[in-house]
Design a protein around this motif. Structure first.
Motif, PDB file in Angstrom:
ATOM      1  N   LEU A   7      41.968  23.983  42.455  1.00 46.54           N
ATOM      2  CA  LEU A   7      41.010  23.696  43.525  1.00 46.54           C
ATOM      3  C   LEU A   7      41.630  24.051  44.864  1.00 46.54           C
ATOM      4  CD1 LEU A   7      38.472  22.407  44.840  1.00 46.54           C
ATOM      5  CD2 LEU A   7      39.668  20.201  44.710  1.00 46.54           C
ATOM      6  N   SER A   8      40.962  24.905  45.629  1.00 47.35           N
ATOM      7  CA  SER A   8      41.376  25.177  46.996  1.00 47.35           C
ATOM      8  C   SER A   8      40.812  24.061  47.869  1.00 47.35           C
ATOM      9  CB  SER A   8      40.847  26.542  47.453  1.00 47.35           C
ATOM     10  OG  SER A   8      41.207  26.785  48.796  1.00 47.35           O
ATOM     11  N   LEU A   9      41.681  23.181  48.319  1.00 49.84           N
ATOM     12  CA  LEU A   9      41.266  21.960  49.007  1.00 49.84           C
ATOM     13  C   LEU A   9      41.445  22.089  50.514  1.00 49.84           C
ATOM     14  CD1 LEU A   9      40.346  18.976  48.748  1.00 49.84           C
ATOM     15  CD2 LEU A   9      42.777  18.368  48.566  1.00 49.84           C
ATOM     16  N   GLN A  14      32.729  19.587  51.829  1.00 56.18           N
ATOM     17  CA  GLN A  14      32.428  20.149  50.513  1.00 56.18           C
ATOM     18  C   GLN A  14      33.601  20.076  49.545  1.00 56.18           C
ATOM     19  OE1 GLN A  14      31.459  21.624  53.491  1.00 56.18           O
ATOM     20  NE2 GLN A  14      29.805  23.096  53.125  1.00 56.18           N
ATOM     21  N   SER A  15      34.789  20.465  49.979  1.00 51.72           N
ATOM     22  CA  SER A  15      35.905  20.484  49.027  1.00 51.72           C
ATOM     23  C   SER A  15      36.334  19.075  48.647  1.00 51.72           C
ATOM     24  CB  SER A  15      37.091  21.285  49.588  1.00 51.72           C
ATOM     25  OG  SER A  15      37.687  20.636  50.681  1.00 51.72           O
ATOM     26  N   SER A  16      36.189  18.108  49.546  1.00 51.26           N
ATOM     27  CA  SER A  16      36.498  16.713  49.195  1.00 51.26           C
ATOM     28  C   SER A  16      35.523  16.201  48.145  1.00 51.26           C
ATOM     29  CB  SER A  16      36.440  15.824  50.441  1.00 51.26           C
ATOM     30  OG  SER A  16      37.477  16.126  51.340  1.00 51.26           O
ATOM     31  N   ALA A  33      45.202  20.716  42.841  1.00 50.45           N
ATOM     32  CA  ALA A  33      44.567  21.158  44.086  1.00 50.45           C
ATOM     33  C   ALA A  33      45.670  21.623  45.026  1.00 50.45           C
ATOM     34  CB  ALA A  33      43.777  20.024  44.726  1.00 50.45           C
ATOM     35  N   MET A 141      36.243  26.917  44.804  1.00 50.40           N
ATOM     36  CA  MET A 141      36.020  26.925  46.239  1.00 50.40           C
ATOM     37  C   MET A 141      34.910  25.945  46.608  1.00 50.40           C
ATOM     38  SD  MET A 141      38.193  29.323  47.016  1.00 50.40           S
ATOM     39  CE  MET A 141      37.776  29.654  48.727  1.00 50.40           C
ATOM     40  N   GLY A 142      35.141  25.166  47.648  1.00 50.21           N
ATOM     41  CA  GLY A 142      34.159  24.185  48.098  1.00 50.21           C
ATOM     42  C   GLY A 142      33.136  24.775  49.040  1.00 50.21           C
TER      43      GLY A 142
END
Length: 268
Positions: A7-9, A14-16, A33, A141-142
């Motif tokens: 996970l690209s945090l 969105q990513s959270s 992540a 990607m978030g």
């Protein structure tokens, strides 16, 4: 086959949400992540990241190229060997008053490359070593369905970007709603404190709610004024006025289009 799911945090909205949906089993599990720290994030983002660590069973690796702030100030002061700043600041020619925009390189250098470096490390690759045959990485990607124009293929051919929020038809507001239904706290927008893509509303919020970060942004803005080695003056605000003097209103007037946003890595 060696397969890694990452996970690209960004620790934004969105990513959270995506990170927590993975934890809740609503999206398939990841190996880890990765958060790329520019050392210029707002205090609230770093506090939120620390909170997030307590909610996830999978590891969060924090990587960094170094201080984007200091590197930029070194260019502006002339002590760096580099000639240009990496951030897309606004400029104005002192002779013609013509406005311009610097080239954006900060996302690539301070977000994307450190994440890819960590991925290679997790795969056991040393610098310069080629990846082993049949090695594949999925990068989550978030990016939400209302930002679909930000969906891009990964620059590394053996890394595939995947977009679970788009697959689930979730918007940014859907992410906020999902989070609010389960947690009694707010989600921050992840962006450097002096990011020139901020709206006036976001600048005003920074000034009102986070005076220490605002003071850092104002000081930074003053120090970069003559950082292009040309006759241009440089500003973080689109008005090409010192940030301390900029007229800020409580309206969400985007200073950029989604097409101009960072490459799917910032602000999510």
């Amino acid at each position: 086959m060696t397969k890694l799911r990452v996970l690209s945090l960004g620790a934004g909205v969105q990513s959270s949400t995506l990170a927590l949906m993975i934890e809740h089993g609503e999206v398939p599990m990841v190996d880890c992540a990765i958060f790329a720290d520019t050392m210029a994030e707002p205090i609230e983002v770093m506090q939120h990241l620390n909170w997030l660590k307590t909610k996830l069973s999978y590891p969060i690796y924090i990587v960094s190229k170094g201080s984007l702030t200091q590197d930029t100030l070194d260019v502006a002061s002339g002590i760096s060997n580099r000639k240009f700043m990496d951030i897309p600041f606004y400029t104005i020619d002192t002779h013609t008053s013509k406005k311009g925009l610097l080239k954006r390189q900060c996302t690539t250098d301070y977000k994307i490359k450190p994440v890819h470096k960590k991925i290679r490390e997790l795969l056991g690759l040393v610098p310069g070593e080629k990846r082993k045959k049949n090695t594949h990485v999925e990068m989550l990607m978030g990016i939400s369905v209302d930002e679909i124009v930000r969906m891009k293929e990964n620059r590394v051919p053996w890394v595939t970007n995947v977009f679970p929020l788009v697959e689930l038809n979730m918007s940014r507001q859907d992410c906020k709603d999902w989070f609010a239904h389960r947690y009694d706290r707010s989600l921050p927008r992840s962006a450097c404190i002096y990011c020139p893509y901020k709206t006036n509303k976001e600048w005003l919020q920074l000034k009102t709610d986070y005076p220490n970060d605002w003071a850092r942004a104002v000081e930074f803005d003053e120090k970069i004024r003559y950082g292009t080695k040309t006759d241009d003056k440089v500003f973080v605000h689109r008005s090409c006025q010192p940030l301390s003097d900029a007229v800020l209103t409580d309206t969400d007037d985007r200073q950029y289009s989604l097409l101009d946003e960072c490459d799917g890595m910032c602000g999510v």
